[in-house]
Design a protein around this motif. Structure first.
Motif, mmCIF file in Angstrom:
data_model
loop_
_atom_site.group_PDB
_atom_site.id
_atom_site.type_symbol
_atom_site.label_atom_id
_atom_site.label_comp_id
_atom_site.label_asym_id
_atom_site.label_seq_id
_atom_site.Cartn_x
_atom_site.Cartn_y
_atom_site.Cartn_z
ATOM 1 N N UNK A 49 2.631 3.222 -6.071
ATOM 2 C CA UNK A 49 2.081 1.886 -5.813
ATOM 3 C C UNK A 49 2.161 1.553 -4.327
ATOM 4 N N UNK A 50 3.255 1.956 -3.678
ATOM 5 C CA UNK A 50 3.392 1.710 -2.242
ATOM 6 C C UNK A 50 2.421 2.576 -1.442
ATOM 7 N N UNK A 51 2.102 3.757 -1.948
ATOM 8 C CA UNK A 51 1.092 4.592 -1.288
ATOM 9 C C UNK A 51 -0.270 3.911 -1.332
ATOM 10 N N UNK A 52 -0.590 3.289 -2.468
ATOM 11 C CA UNK A 52 -1.841 2.536 -2.555
ATOM 12 C C UNK A 52 -1.829 1.361 -1.586
ATOM 13 N N UNK A 53 -0.688 0.680 -1.499
ATOM 14 C CA UNK A 53 -0.559 -0.444 -0.569
ATOM 15 C C UNK A 53 -0.745 0.031 0.873
ATOM 16 N N UNK A 54 -0.170 1.180 1.206
ATOM 17 C CA UNK A 54 -0.322 1.739 2.545
ATOM 18 C C UNK A 54 -1.790 2.020 2.844
ATOM 19 N N UNK A 75 -6.207 -6.661 -2.987
ATOM 20 C CA UNK A 75 -7.376 -5.784 -2.818
ATOM 21 C C UNK A 75 -7.146 -4.376 -3.352
ATOM 22 N N UNK A 76 -5.891 -3.928 -3.400
ATOM 23 C CA UNK A 76 -5.601 -2.575 -3.893
ATOM 24 C C UNK A 76 -4.917 -2.579 -5.255
ATOM 25 N N UNK A 77 -4.683 -3.780 -5.801
ATOM 26 C CA UNK A 77 -4.130 -3.874 -7.149
ATOM 27 C C UNK A 77 -2.639 -3.636 -7.268
ATOM 28 N N UNK A 78 -1.886 -4.045 -6.249
ATOM 29 C CA UNK A 78 -0.425 -3.937 -6.319
ATOM 30 C C UNK A 78 0.168 -5.337 -6.170
ATOM 31 N N UNK A 79 1.446 -5.469 -6.497
ATOM 32 C CA UNK A 79 2.100 -6.771 -6.397
ATOM 33 C C UNK A 79 2.475 -7.082 -4.948
ATOM 34 N N UNK A 80 2.688 -8.335 -4.678
ATOM 35 C CA UNK A 80 3.138 -8.781 -3.350
ATOM 36 C C UNK A 80 4.518 -8.181 -3.042
ATOM 37 N N UNK A 81 5.355 -8.042 -4.062
ATOM 38 C CA UNK A 81 6.676 -7.434 -3.886
ATOM 39 C C UNK A 81 6.549 -5.974 -3.452
ATOM 40 N N UNK A 82 5.614 -5.241 -4.055
ATOM 41 C CA UNK A 82 5.375 -3.849 -3.666
ATOM 42 C C UNK A 82 4.976 -3.779 -2.196
ATOM 43 N N UNK A 83 4.090 -4.697 -1.786
ATOM 44 C CA UNK A 83 3.641 -4.727 -0.390
ATOM 45 C C UNK A 83 4.818 -5.020 0.540
ATOM 46 N N UNK A 84 5.652 -5.983 0.187
ATOM 47 C CA UNK A 84 6.820 -6.327 1.014
ATOM 48 C C UNK A 84 7.790 -5.166 1.122
ATOM 49 N N UNK A 85 8.042 -4.487 -0.001
ATOM 50 C CA UNK A 85 8.947 -3.331 0.011
ATOM 51 C C UNK A 85 8.410 -2.225 0.911
ATOM 52 N N UNK A 86 7.098 -1.977 0.818
ATOM 53 C CA UNK A 86 6.489 -0.951 1.660
ATOM 54 C C UNK A 86 6.672 -1.282 3.133
ATOM 55 N N UNK A 87 6.399 -2.509 3.508
ATOM 56 C CA UNK A 87 6.485 -2.897 4.916
ATOM 57 C C UNK A 87 7.923 -2.795 5.418
#
Length: 125
Positions: A49-54, A75-87
């Protein structure tokens, strides 16, 4: 009629394919070299999921810019939490400079080119 995508092992070929065939799906071979220890550590830590966010971040800003985490996540179908964790992982592994700008968004500068060589699918490692 033509190929739906390609698997590449070499960064130069990947860059050339991205330039000349922008709509072609490009996947990293499991034999592709990652020369930065920070990038290796980062890639080992992130989920699919984080790869999709990336991929969403790279498509939105290239190597530098300001994003709305919620818009890119949606836009990529992941949660806001996933995006925050990735960053957070990007910052921790030192593959990107990150600055939170409140309501203006999140400034990201990717400092390891390995992250730019990803197409719309999760990187396969």
């Amino acid at each position: 009629v033509g190929p739906d995508g390609i698997i590449v092992q070499d960064y130069a070929i990947m860059r050339m394919a991205q330039e000349f065939f922008p709509n072609l799906e490009i996947h990293a071979s499991t034999q592709m070299n990652v020369e930065s220890s920070n990038a290796v550590r980062f890639i080992k830590q992130i989920t699919d999921a984080e790869k999709l966010a990336l991929n969403g971040i790279v498509k939105a800003i290239g190597d530098e810019g300001v994003i709305s985490q919620s818009k890119v996540a949606s836009s990529v179908g992941v949660s806001r939490l996933t995006m925050s964790n990735l960053i957070m992982k990007m910052k921790f592994c030192e593959v990107a400079t990150v600055e939170y700008m409140g309501n203006k968004g999140t400034y990201i500068k990717i400092i390891d080119d390995t992250l730019l060589n990803i197409s719309g699918e999760p990187i396969r490692m």
